[in-house]
Write an enzyme that holds these catalytic residues in place. Structure first.
Site, short mmCIF file in Angstrom:
data_model
loop_
_atom_site.label_atom_id
_atom_site.label_comp_id
_atom_site.label_asym_id
_atom_site.label_seq_id
_atom_site.Cartn_x
_atom_site.Cartn_y
_atom_site.Cartn_z
CB SER A 98 -0.87 -0.03 1.26
OG SER A 98 -2.00 0.78 1.12
N PRO A 99 0.37 2.35 -0.57
CG PRO A 99 -1.11 4.00 -1.25
CD PRO A 99 -0.94 2.52 -1.22
CB CYS A 101 4.15 9.55 3.16
SG CYS A 101 3.12 10.43 2.01
CD GLN A 176 -1.46 7.37 -3.29
OE1 GLN A 176 -0.67 7.87 -2.49
NE2 GLN A 176 -2.49 6.64 -2.90
CE1 TYR A 257 -2.95 14.71 2.70
CE2 TYR A 257 -3.55 12.50 1.99
CZ TYR A 257 -2.86 13.33 2.85
OH TYR A 257 -2.10 12.80 3.85
NE ARG A 305 -5.38 4.11 -0.83
CZ ARG A 305 -4.74 3.59 0.22
NH1 ARG A 305 -4.27 4.37 1.16
NH2 ARG A 305 -4.53 2.30 0.32
NE ARG A 399 -1.16 0.20 10.26
CZ ARG A 399 -2.20 0.12 11.08
NH1 ARG A 399 -2.09 0.59 12.31
NH2 ARG A 399 -3.33 -0.41 10.69
C1 LIG Z 1 3.62 5.60 7.31
C2 LIG Z 1 2.38 5.61 6.47
C3 LIG Z 1 2.32 6.44 5.37
C4 LIG Z 1 1.18 6.44 4.55
N1 LIG Z 1 1.18 7.19 3.41
C5 LIG Z 1 0.15 7.06 2.53
C6 LIG Z 1 0.23 7.64 1.24
O1 LIG Z 1 1.23 8.25 0.86
N2 LIG Z 1 -0.84 7.52 0.42
C7 LIG Z 1 -1.97 6.83 0.80
O2 LIG Z 1 -2.92 6.74 0.03
N3 LIG Z 1 -2.03 6.22 2.00
C8 LIG Z 1 -1.00 6.30 2.85
N4 LIG Z 1 -1.03 5.60 4.04
C9 LIG Z 1 -2.19 4.75 4.34
C10 LIG Z 1 -1.90 3.31 3.97
O3 LIG Z 1 -1.72 3.13 2.58
C11 LIG Z 1 -3.01 2.36 4.44
O4 LIG Z 1 -4.21 2.70 3.79
C12 LIG Z 1 -3.25 2.40 5.94
O5 LIG Z 1 -2.02 2.41 6.65
C13 LIG Z 1 -4.07 1.21 6.43
O6 LIG Z 1 -3.41 0.01 6.08
P1 LIG Z 1 -2.61 -0.91 7.17
O7 LIG Z 1 -3.60 -1.21 8.26
O8 LIG Z 1 -2.19 -2.12 6.40
O9 LIG Z 1 -1.46 -0.10 7.68
C14 LIG Z 1 0.09 5.62 4.88
C15 LIG Z 1 0.17 4.80 6.01
C16 LIG Z 1 1.29 4.77 6.79
C17 LIG Z 1 1.34 3.84 7.96
#
Ligand SMILES: Cc1cc2nc3c(=O)[nH]c(=O)nc-3n(C[C@H](O)[C@H](O)[C@H](O)COP(=O)(O)O)c2cc1C
Length: 465
Positions: A98-99, A101, A176, A257, A305, A399
């Site tokens: 998943s994306p 940052c 993305q 955003y 998204r 994560r």
């Molecule tokens: C450190 C971090 C950075 C993230 N950056 C982005 C991002 O750049 N673009 C985005 O769409 N979601 C971003 N997310 C959201 C994740 O893609 C994801 O939707 C969210 O963490 C839930 O998934 P998980 O439970 O597997 O962590 C970010 C999440 C984390 C933890």
């Protein structure tokens, strides 16, 4: 008691919307029914009713074969290892990084950190990697550490990473693209997420001039001229993405955003053609999408998204999300990446394992568009459960991939998937990976059998109580 009631609630939702699943192949329908409350999963069922899971695997493999892929022999690989196609892009499996940052770019350029981060995850076996939100102009940044795609230097730096991924793994790579809107000019994650920068802030734009926190800087309400500039920025970044060699493009229209600020009624207070009913609020996001789609090769897929709910009174809900998905699909979107929330700071999300998957389920099965789900999905067992039940086509993990770049390789060992892609440098590990997986499964099955009479007794006691 709360757990049991929660399981009952989740189960009730399945029954109330059973018409969504009517047209499913019967075995998969039954699998969805069995796993509806999340209490029973793919691996659970494989211990209790292995023939049924084998039948489910065959049903998924048949559907994949109907899409033009070679059918596995008698015992197909588990659903998460089935390939998937969007336009001319084929993914080796259903796992997506998943994306995320990294807040580590210098002047927008990804550097060595990004090279190692994306490289390791590509080699780790996921079918698709999605870059972090990469911004289309300096003004579009969330933080000073965001990656960009608005200069030759950015394009070259991304090209280096894309080339490595393509040369050393079977993963496909999705860019993305986004614009921070009113959540821009904020601090790096570890210095205070969404908190305004103390120094060096830049002016921000949004659908309406409403700040995120009361103490955030107010954005400027976008004029038509601003919209033209932003559309042009997205198109230029799209062209750069193509030249950098990305396989797929995702438009970030979630999490409050810029584009999300138009879609949600909580952040869009406009009185012109871009505010009011959903069709008007979608006008600018669709304009951006259409311009990108026209600049992106027809053979390459695009996703969007979205936040399927704002988790807040008066905000977007899942029925709106189905409509949003339909509108993007009609404009040429191939996949909806279903996230939620982060629109307003006082939202009240209900977390839990796989908590956003029901939104993906609804969009996929009501709007008939491919979806990717994400959110508190932590195991290969859950990935298989989601895919087999037809709740999503792809499963993204964020994560879990931060601490385990090789999530997919480990799952291949566990399920005995011999054909998983490994770089030649790591080929020496393949036999051991598969042997250890087989041993672990045998031990688990053994333990389960020994524990079974006791577990049953406990269940009956619980049920009687
Ligand atoms: C450190 C971090 C950075 C993230 N950056 C982005 C991002 O750049 N673009 C985005 O769409 N979601 C971003 N997310 C959201 C994740 O893609 C994801 O939707 C969210 O963490 C839930 O998934 P998980 O439970 O597997 O962590 C970010 C999440 C984390 C933890």
């Amino acid at each position: 008691m709360e757990k049991t009631q929660h399981a009952a609630d989740v189960s009730l939702v399945w029954f109330e919307h059973v018409d969504r699943f009517w047209s499913m192949q019967p075995t998969r329908f039954a699998f969805g029914l069995m796993t509806r409350s999340k209490a029973i999963t793919y691996d659970n069922l494989a211990l209790r009713a292995p023939e049924f899971v084998a039948k489910t695997d065959c049903a998924v493999a048949d559907e994949v074969a109907a899409a033009g892929f070679a059918r596995d022999a008698a015992a197909p690989v588990p659903p998460m290892f089935q390939p998937f196609r969007l336009r001319a892009m084929t993914l080796a499996n259903r796992v997506v990084v998943s994306p995320m940052c990294q807040y580590s770019a210098v002047e927008g350029a990804p550097g060595d950190w990004h090279f190692v981060h994306y490289g390791a995850r590509a080699v780790g076996g996921a079918g698709l990697l999605v870059t972090e939100m990469t911004v289309v102009s300096a003004q579009a940044r969330i933080t000073p550490g965001c990656t960009g795609m608005y200069s030759d230097a950015h394009e070259a730096a991304w090209r280096r990473i894309v080339d490595f991924v393509h040369a050393n793994s079977a993963a496909k790579f999705c860019l993305q693209l986004g614009h921070a809107g009113r959540k821009g000019a904020t601090r790096l994650m570890w210095e205070g997420i969404d908190e305004p920068l103390a120094q060096g802030a830049w002016p921000t734009l949004s659908a309406s001039a409403v700040p995120y926190f009361p103490h955030s800087r107010a954005p400027r309400e976008m004029t038509r001229h601003d919209m033209d500039m932003v559309v042009a920025d997205f198109v230029r970044a799209t062209e750069r993405g193509e030249r950098a060699g990305f396989d797929m493009l995702e438009l970030h229209a979630a999490h409050g955003y810029l584009l999300a600020s138009f879609i949600s009624p909580l952040t869009n207070k406009r009185g012109d053609d871009y505010g009011g009913p959903l069709a008007n609020r979608m006008r600018f996001p669709l304009e951006v999408f259409a311009a990108m789609r026209a600049a992106w090769p027809r053979s390459k897929p695009m996703s969007v998204r979205i936040s399927a709910t704002d988790w807040a009174d008066g905000g977007l809900g899942p029925d709106d999300a189905v409509e949003v998905a339909r509108l993007f699909a009609a404009a040429g979107c191939d996949l909806i990446d279903v996230s939620t929330g982060q629109t307003v700071p006082d939202a009240r999300p209900i977390y839990g394992r796989m908590f956003q998957t029901p939104f993906s389920d609804q969009i996929r099965n009501e709007a008939a568009i491919a979806t990717m789900c994400v959110g508190a999905i932590t195991s290969a067992d859950q990935v298989n459960t989601i895919i087999a039940a037809g709740r999503a086509d792809l499963v993204a993990l964020a994560r879990p991939h931060l601490v385990d770049p090789s999530f997919t390789l480990a799952a291949a060992g566990w399920y005995g998937v011999e054909a998983v892609a490994l770089p030649v440098q790591y080929e020496a590990a393949r036999d051991q990976l598969l042997r250890n997986g087989e041993r672990q499964r045998a031990e688990m099955s053994d333990l389960r059998h020994k524990a079974r009479p006791k577990a049953h007794a406990a269940t009956f006691k619980q049920a009687a109580e």
